[in-house]
Design a protein around this motif. Structure first.
Motif, PDB file in Angstrom:
ATOM      1  N   GLY A  76       0.843  -1.191   0.000  1.00 44.11           N
ATOM      2  CA  GLY A  76       0.000   0.000   0.000  1.00 44.11           C
ATOM      3  C   GLY A  76       0.878   1.241   0.000  1.00 44.11           C
ATOM      4  O   GLY A  76       0.562   2.269   0.594  1.00 44.11           O
ATOM      5  N   ARG A  77       2.021   1.112  -0.662  1.00 44.98           N
ATOM      6  CA  ARG A  77       3.011   2.200  -0.669  1.00 44.98           C
ATOM      7  C   ARG A  77       2.774   3.108  -1.863  1.00 44.98           C
ATOM      8  O   ARG A  77       2.661   2.618  -3.002  1.00 44.98           O
ATOM      9  N   PRO A  78       2.727   4.426  -1.654  1.00 46.24           N
ATOM     10  CA  PRO A  78       2.555   5.326  -2.801  1.00 46.24           C
ATOM     11  C   PRO A  78       3.707   5.123  -3.791  1.00 46.24           C
ATOM     12  O   PRO A  78       4.852   4.960  -3.375  1.00 46.24           O
ATOM     13  N   HIS A  81       7.234   6.787  -3.698  1.00 46.18           N
ATOM     14  CA  HIS A  81       8.238   6.486  -2.671  1.00 46.18           C
ATOM     15  C   HIS A  81       9.179   5.410  -3.205  1.00 46.18           C
ATOM     16  O   HIS A  81       8.766   4.278  -3.445  1.00 46.18           O
ATOM     17  N   PRO A  82      10.447   5.763  -3.392  1.00 45.51           N
ATOM     18  CA  PRO A  82      11.372   4.825  -4.040  1.00 45.51           C
ATOM     19  C   PRO A  82      11.740   3.628  -3.180  1.00 45.51           C
ATOM     20  O   PRO A  82      11.570   3.647  -1.961  1.00 45.51           O
ATOM     21  N   LEU A  83      12.244   2.596  -3.848  1.00 40.43           N
ATOM     22  CA  LEU A  83      12.622   1.345  -3.179  1.00 40.43           C
ATOM     23  C   LEU A  83      14.144   1.203  -3.146  1.00 40.43           C
ATOM     24  O   LEU A  83      14.819   1.690  -4.046  1.00 40.43           O
ATOM     25  N   PRO A 135      15.648  10.916  -9.988  1.00 38.12           N
ATOM     26  CA  PRO A 135      16.854  10.670 -10.801  1.00 38.12           C
ATOM     27  C   PRO A 135      17.930   9.890 -10.044  1.00 38.12           C
ATOM     28  O   PRO A 135      18.989   9.616 -10.581  1.00 38.12           O
ATOM     29  N   THR A 136      17.647   9.554  -8.767  1.00 37.92           N
ATOM     30  CA  THR A 136      18.630   8.838  -7.942  1.00 37.92           C
ATOM     31  C   THR A 136      18.155   7.415  -7.656  1.00 37.92           C
ATOM     32  O   THR A 136      16.962   7.121  -7.720  1.00 37.92           O
ATOM     33  N   VAL A 137      19.111   6.539  -7.320  1.00 30.49           N
ATOM     34  CA  VAL A 137      18.759   5.182  -6.900  1.00 30.49           C
ATOM     35  C   VAL A 137      19.442   4.886  -5.564  1.00 30.49           C
ATOM     36  O   VAL A 137      20.542   5.382  -5.293  1.00 30.49           O
ATOM     37  N   PRO A 161      11.972  -3.243   0.118  1.00 29.39           N
ATOM     38  CA  PRO A 161      11.524  -2.344   1.188  1.00 29.39           C
ATOM     39  C   PRO A 161      11.154  -3.182   2.399  1.00 29.39           C
ATOM     40  O   PRO A 161      11.030  -4.413   2.276  1.00 29.39           O
ATOM     41  N   SER A 162      10.994  -2.551   3.535  1.00 29.95           N
ATOM     42  CA  SER A 162      10.635  -3.322   4.727  1.00 29.95           C
ATOM     43  C   SER A 162       9.327  -4.075   4.466  1.00 29.95           C
ATOM     44  O   SER A 162       8.413  -3.557   3.815  1.00 29.95           O
ATOM     45  N   ALA A 163       9.256  -5.310   4.978  1.00 29.79           N
ATOM     46  CA  ALA A 163       8.139  -6.203   4.652  1.00 29.79           C
ATOM     47  C   ALA A 163       6.948  -5.953   5.575  1.00 29.79           C
ATOM     48  O   ALA A 163       6.526  -6.824   6.334  1.00 29.79           O
ATOM     49  N   ALA A 254       8.754  14.723   0.485  1.00 32.02           N
ATOM     50  CA  ALA A 254       9.726  14.122   1.402  1.00 32.02           C
ATOM     51  C   ALA A 254      10.900  13.545   0.603  1.00 32.02           C
ATOM     52  O   ALA A 254      10.689  12.844  -0.379  1.00 32.02           O
ATOM     53  N   PRO A 255      12.154  13.847   1.010  1.00 29.72           N
ATOM     54  CA  PRO A 255      13.282  13.283   0.282  1.00 29.72           C
ATOM     55  C   PRO A 255      13.382  11.770   0.444  1.00 29.72           C
ATOM     56  O   PRO A 255      13.982  11.078  -0.360  1.00 29.72           O
ATOM     57  N   ALA A 256      12.805  11.222   1.484  1.00 35.49           N
ATOM     58  CA  ALA A 256      12.754   9.771   1.701  1.00 35.49           C
ATOM     59  C   ALA A 256      11.550   9.516   2.587  1.00 35.49           C
ATOM     60  O   ALA A 256      11.230  10.344   3.449  1.00 35.49           O
ATOM     61  N   SER A 257      10.853   8.366   2.372  1.00 35.51           N
ATOM     62  CA  SER A 257       9.655   8.158   3.189  1.00 35.51           C
ATOM     63  C   SER A 257      10.021   8.015   4.658  1.00 35.51           C
ATOM     64  O   SER A 257       9.211   8.277   5.537  1.00 35.51           O
ATOM     65  N   GLY A 258      11.271   7.637   4.932  1.00 30.46           N
ATOM     66  CA  GLY A 258      11.733   7.597   6.318  1.00 30.46           C
ATOM     67  C   GLY A 258      11.827   8.969   6.954  1.00 30.46           C
ATOM     68  O   GLY A 258      12.121   9.089   8.137  1.00 30.46           O
ATOM     69  N   THR A 259      11.598  10.052   6.181  1.00 28.86           N
ATOM     70  CA  THR A 259      11.616  11.382   6.776  1.00 28.86           C
ATOM     71  C   THR A 259      10.201  11.870   7.093  1.00 28.86           C
ATOM     72  O   THR A 259      10.027  13.007   7.531  1.00 28.86           O
TER      73      THR A 259
HETATM   74  P1  AMP Z   1      12.103   0.934   3.280  1.00 31.67           P
HETATM   75  O1  AMP Z   1      11.054   1.020   2.256  1.00 31.67           O
HETATM   76  O2  AMP Z   1      11.574   0.741   4.645  1.00 31.67           O
HETATM   77  O3  AMP Z   1      13.208   0.003   2.922  1.00 31.67           O
HETATM   78  O4  AMP Z   1      12.781   2.356   3.305  1.00 31.67           O
HETATM   79  C1  AMP Z   1      13.498   2.777   2.189  1.00 31.67           C
HETATM   80  C2  AMP Z   1      13.932   4.186   2.415  1.00 31.67           C
HETATM   81  O5  AMP Z   1      14.864   4.575   1.411  1.00 31.67           O
HETATM   82  C3  AMP Z   1      12.762   5.126   2.341  1.00 31.67           C
HETATM   83  O6  AMP Z   1      12.894   6.106   3.329  1.00 31.67           O
HETATM   84  C4  AMP Z   1      12.933   5.677   0.922  1.00 31.67           C
HETATM   85  O7  AMP Z   1      12.291   6.900   0.750  1.00 31.67           O
HETATM   86  C5  AMP Z   1      14.439   5.770   0.818  1.00 31.67           C
HETATM   87  N1  AMP Z   1      14.906   5.834  -0.566  1.00 31.67           N
HETATM   88  C6  AMP Z   1      14.902   4.862  -1.465  1.00 31.67           C
HETATM   89  N2  AMP Z   1      15.348   5.334  -2.664  1.00 31.67           N
HETATM   90  C7  AMP Z   1      15.656   6.617  -2.488  1.00 31.67           C
HETATM   91  C8  AMP Z   1      16.117   7.654  -3.353  1.00 31.67           C
HETATM   92  N3  AMP Z   1      16.377   7.444  -4.630  1.00 31.67           N
HETATM   93  N4  AMP Z   1      16.286   8.879  -2.821  1.00 31.67           N
HETATM   94  C9  AMP Z   1      16.014   9.114  -1.533  1.00 31.67           C
HETATM   95  N5  AMP Z   1      15.529   8.166  -0.675  1.00 31.67           N
HETATM   96  C10 AMP Z   1      15.359   6.952  -1.148  1.00 31.67           C
END
Ligand code: AMP
Ligand code: MG
Length: 368
Positions: A76-78, A81-83, A135-137, A161-163, A254-259
């Motif tokens: 259910g991840r938008p 939000h990158p992986l 543009p980043t991985v 991503p976390s399961a 958000a630069p990362a969903s963890g933020t």
């Molecule tokens: P998870 O899904 O729990 O493994 O968390 C992955 C984390 O990595 C999330 O906070 C994502 O937003 C972050 N992440 C993955 N790819 C990128 C990216 N290209 N730029 C910034 N953050 C990323």
């Protein structure tokens, strides 16, 4: 092995899974017994939860678009939000990046395999579906022997991503994965296999760093078990760290969903405060209030406390290792209605893994 082992779904013998099809098995979350089976399933485009040293990852072949779509749907991840892409040893991880910043070569040499994720401009062939259009991985080589064995046998990369369902607590055991994702599997019709590697050693998500081409430095996006001081020592320069707590309304920025301000959170109301604030709060409640408290104090501050008192370790890595397991436990405990977490003392915050612990506690809770 978890007790709730369920017979294999026909899909897991190689057939295509019926998305929301008419006939659904009782559950689609099953245990996968061997590394070879996990590799076979991944190559077949299916999802396998794998143990890593941080938390369990929901793995899918990184070059299979349908499998990636299934990861987003199941969590259910938008999709913006990158992986994180996970790679094995000796397979040219450098090719995932447009070019490897020298600082990242140094960090990979020092910490891989391990709990560090590197984010830098992607190579042009890397699918946008993985990077959420960025543009980043993000790349990591995990050190858990089962995860590494899967990746080394597979050859390519997996997204992992976390399961867990998006925004919820990360799983640190196979049972957490099965309990957390079985409803999602049933709802979506997407089957899942779980490779059981026991409890995760670190217990919090990887340290996540971004290469800032504009500033020619490394920025810490998410603290983890690899500490700022360890990164600084390898880089011979301080990493940039500005804690970010992004409100849900601005989630797409958000630069990362963890933020995100609320992430990695239990389902029950969860509050944080100092030992004094918790004592004061408990004084205002009736002694029968169904509260669970995660505290540095060995015992409740008052007689007659009838809730669940959970003394937590005073050492950072042990605390990190237990945090999600304890939150999962109290979240699932029907006698608990509210969770209180004692905050890390300010003087400890900047040191060692406490930064990661405090970061997760802040995202899991609201101020008391
Ligand atoms: P998870 O899904 O729990 O493994 O968390 C992955 C984390 O990595 C999330 O906070 C994502 O937003 C972050 N992440 C993955 N790819 C990128 C990216 N290209 N730029 C910034 N953050 C990323
Ligand atoms: Mg996650």
């Amino acid at each position: 092995m978890p007790n709730n082992v369920i017979p294999l779904h026909p899909h897991q013998q190689g057939q295509h899974h019926p998305h929301n099809g008419a006939k659904q098995p009782a559950t689609l979350a099953t245990v996968c017994e061997t590394v070879e089976r996990a590799v076979h399933l991944l190559l077949d485009g299916q999802l396998v939860a794998i143990p890593t040293e941080t938390v369990y990852g929901l793995a899918a072949d990184a070059l299979n678009e349908q499998a990636i779509a299934d990861v987003f749907e199941l969590k259910g991840r938008p999709t913006h939000h990158p992986l994180i892409v996970h790679v094995g040893e000796g397979r040219g991880w450098q090719s995932w990046f447009q070019s490897v910043p020298p600082a990242f070569q140094a960090l990979a040499t020092a910490f891989w395999p391990g709990a560090l994720t590197l984010v830098a401009p992607k190579a042009s062939w890397v699918p946008d579906s993985i990077t959420g259009g960025k543009p980043t991985v993000a790349l990591r080589m995990p050190s858990h022997p089962l995860a590494l064995a899967v990746l080394n046998q597979l050859g390519g990369g997996v997204v992992a991503p976390s399961a867990n369902a998006f925004g919820q607590l990360s799983p640190t055991s196979a049972n957490h994965v099965i309990a957390g994702l079985t409803p999602q599997c049933t709802q979506t019709g997407i089957p899942l296999s779980v490779l059981d590697g026991g409890a995760c050693e670190k217990g919090v998500e990887s340290t996540l760093v971004l290469w800032r081409e504009d500033l020619q430095c490394v920025q810490l996006l998410r603290p983890g078990s690899i500490t700022q001081a360890q990164l600084d020592a390898v880089l011979e320069a301080p990493v940039l760290w500005e804690p970010l707590y992004v409100a849900e309304a601005q989630a797409d920025q958000a630069p990362a969903s963890g933020t995100l301000a609320s992430h990695y959170a239990p389902k029950k109301p969860c509050f944080r405060g100092s030992a004094e604030a918790i004592t004061q709060f408990l004084g205002t409640q009736s002694a029968t209030e169904p509260i669970a408290v995660l505290s540095f104090q060995p015992e409740p501050p008052m007689d007659g406390f009838k809730g669940l008192w959970h003394p937590m370790p005073s050492e950072a890595t042990s605390y990190a290792n237990q945090l999600y397991a304890v939150l999962h436990q109290v979240d699932a405990d029907s006698s608990v209605e509210q969770i209180l977490v004692e905050t890390v003392p300010a003087e400890a915050e900047a040191i060692e893994t406490w930064l990661a612990v405090q970061d997760r506690v802040i995202r899991a809770s609201k101020v008391l």
